[in-house]
Design a protein around this motif. Structure first.
Motif, short mmCIF file in Angstrom:
data_model
loop_
_atom_site.label_atom_id
_atom_site.label_comp_id
_atom_site.label_asym_id
_atom_site.label_seq_id
_atom_site.Cartn_x
_atom_site.Cartn_y
_atom_site.Cartn_z
N PRO A 28 0.78 -1.51 0.02
CA PRO A 28 -0.19 -0.03 0.10
C PRO A 28 0.96 1.29 0.00
CG PRO A 28 -0.90 -1.70 1.45
CD PRO A 28 0.40 -2.29 0.94
N LYS A 29 1.75 1.37 0.52
CA LYS A 29 2.79 2.45 0.62
C LYS A 29 3.43 2.66 -0.57
CE LYS A 29 6.71 4.42 3.00
NZ LYS A 29 7.05 5.42 1.96
N GLN A 30 3.83 1.57 -1.23
CA GLN A 30 4.58 1.92 -2.72
C GLN A 30 3.53 2.28 -3.51
OE1 GLN A 30 5.94 -2.15 -3.17
NE2 GLN A 30 7.96 -1.74 -2.42
N LEU A 31 2.35 1.89 -3.47
CA LEU A 31 0.96 2.13 -4.38
C LEU A 31 0.89 3.71 -4.20
CD1 LEU A 31 -1.02 -1.21 -4.11
CD2 LEU A 31 0.13 -0.18 -6.23
N ALA A 32 0.70 3.98 -2.96
CA ALA A 32 0.03 5.43 -2.64
C ALA A 32 1.52 6.29 -3.00
CB ALA A 32 0.20 5.40 -1.34
N ASP A 33 2.53 6.13 -2.74
CA ASP A 33 3.78 6.76 -3.29
C ASP A 33 3.80 6.87 -4.64
OD1 ASP A 33 4.47 7.18 -0.53
OD2 ASP A 33 6.28 5.72 -0.68
N GLU A 34 3.54 6.12 -5.50
CA GLU A 34 3.40 6.09 -7.10
C GLU A 34 2.40 6.82 -7.44
OE1 GLU A 34 5.78 5.13 -9.37
OE2 GLU A 34 7.11 4.58 -7.49
N ALA A 35 1.41 6.75 -6.91
CA ALA A 35 -0.01 7.64 -7.23
C ALA A 35 0.35 8.95 -6.86
CB ALA A 35 -1.38 7.20 -6.41
N ILE A 36 1.07 9.61 -5.69
CA ILE A 36 1.26 10.81 -5.56
C ILE A 36 2.24 11.37 -6.45
CG2 ILE A 36 2.48 12.08 -3.64
CD1 ILE A 36 0.85 10.26 -1.72
N ALA A 37 3.22 10.63 -6.66
CA ALA A 37 4.31 10.91 -7.64
C ALA A 37 3.56 11.25 -9.25
CB ALA A 37 5.42 9.91 -7.76
N ALA A 38 2.74 10.44 -9.36
CA ALA A 38 2.22 10.55 -10.83
C ALA A 38 1.22 11.78 -10.73
CB ALA A 38 1.28 9.44 -10.87
N ALA A 39 0.70 12.12 -9.52
CA ALA A 39 -0.08 13.42 -9.43
C ALA A 39 0.69 14.56 -9.79
CB ALA A 39 -1.15 13.42 -8.25
N LYS A 40 1.96 14.39 -9.01
CA LYS A 40 2.79 15.61 -8.96
C LYS A 40 3.35 15.91 -10.27
CE LYS A 40 4.04 15.58 -4.10
NZ LYS A 40 4.86 15.29 -3.01
N ALA A 41 3.42 14.96 -11.08
CA ALA A 41 4.04 15.13 -12.38
C ALA A 41 2.83 15.31 -13.34
CB ALA A 41 4.55 13.50 -12.92
N GLY A 42 1.74 15.39 -12.97
CA GLY A 42 0.75 16.02 -13.79
C GLY A 42 -0.56 15.02 -13.89
N ALA A 43 -0.52 13.93 -13.58
CA ALA A 43 -1.87 13.01 -13.74
C ALA A 43 -2.87 13.43 -12.87
CB ALA A 43 -1.33 11.54 -13.27
#
Length: 103
Positions: A28-43
């Motif tokens: 869950p931490k890895q998934l959340a971290d990737e989702a947050i990074a994607a959002a910060k990159a523009g997703a």
């Protein structure tokens, strides 16, 4: 013509992809971290399938979904969270004597 673009980031593929790459977010931490990074990159959307943290296999465990969502929301990330199971539904039929009695 509307030229706005909406980006949906598929954070972790569905199905048995855990052995195809060592970069697949599983916990869950890895998934959340990737989702947050994607959002910060523009997703605008984080499309998420949770996985069993021990095996990496797809999971339907509601507690894993809750942990991912809670972690994303704790960061106040402005992203649409699109939760998916990707494994389809299960139909459990009744015994041979009465298969229409759903299990």
């Amino acid at each position: 013509m509307n030229r706005n673009i909406i980006i949906s980031a598929a954070i972790s593929g569905s199905g048995p992809t855990e052995n195809k790459t060592p970069h697949l977010p599983i916990t869950p931490k890895q998934l959340a971290d990737e989702a947050i990074a994607a959002a910060k990159a523009g997703a605008a959307i984080a499309h998420i399938h949770v996985r069993d943290p021990k095996t990496g296999a797809p999971s339907r465990d509601i507690h894993l979904y809750k942990e991912v969502v809670d972690r994303i929301r704790q960061e106040s990330t402005d992203v649409i969270i699109n939760l998916r199971t990707g494994m389809g539904g299960d139909l459990l039929l009744g015994p041979d004597s009465n298969p229409t009695e759903l299990g």
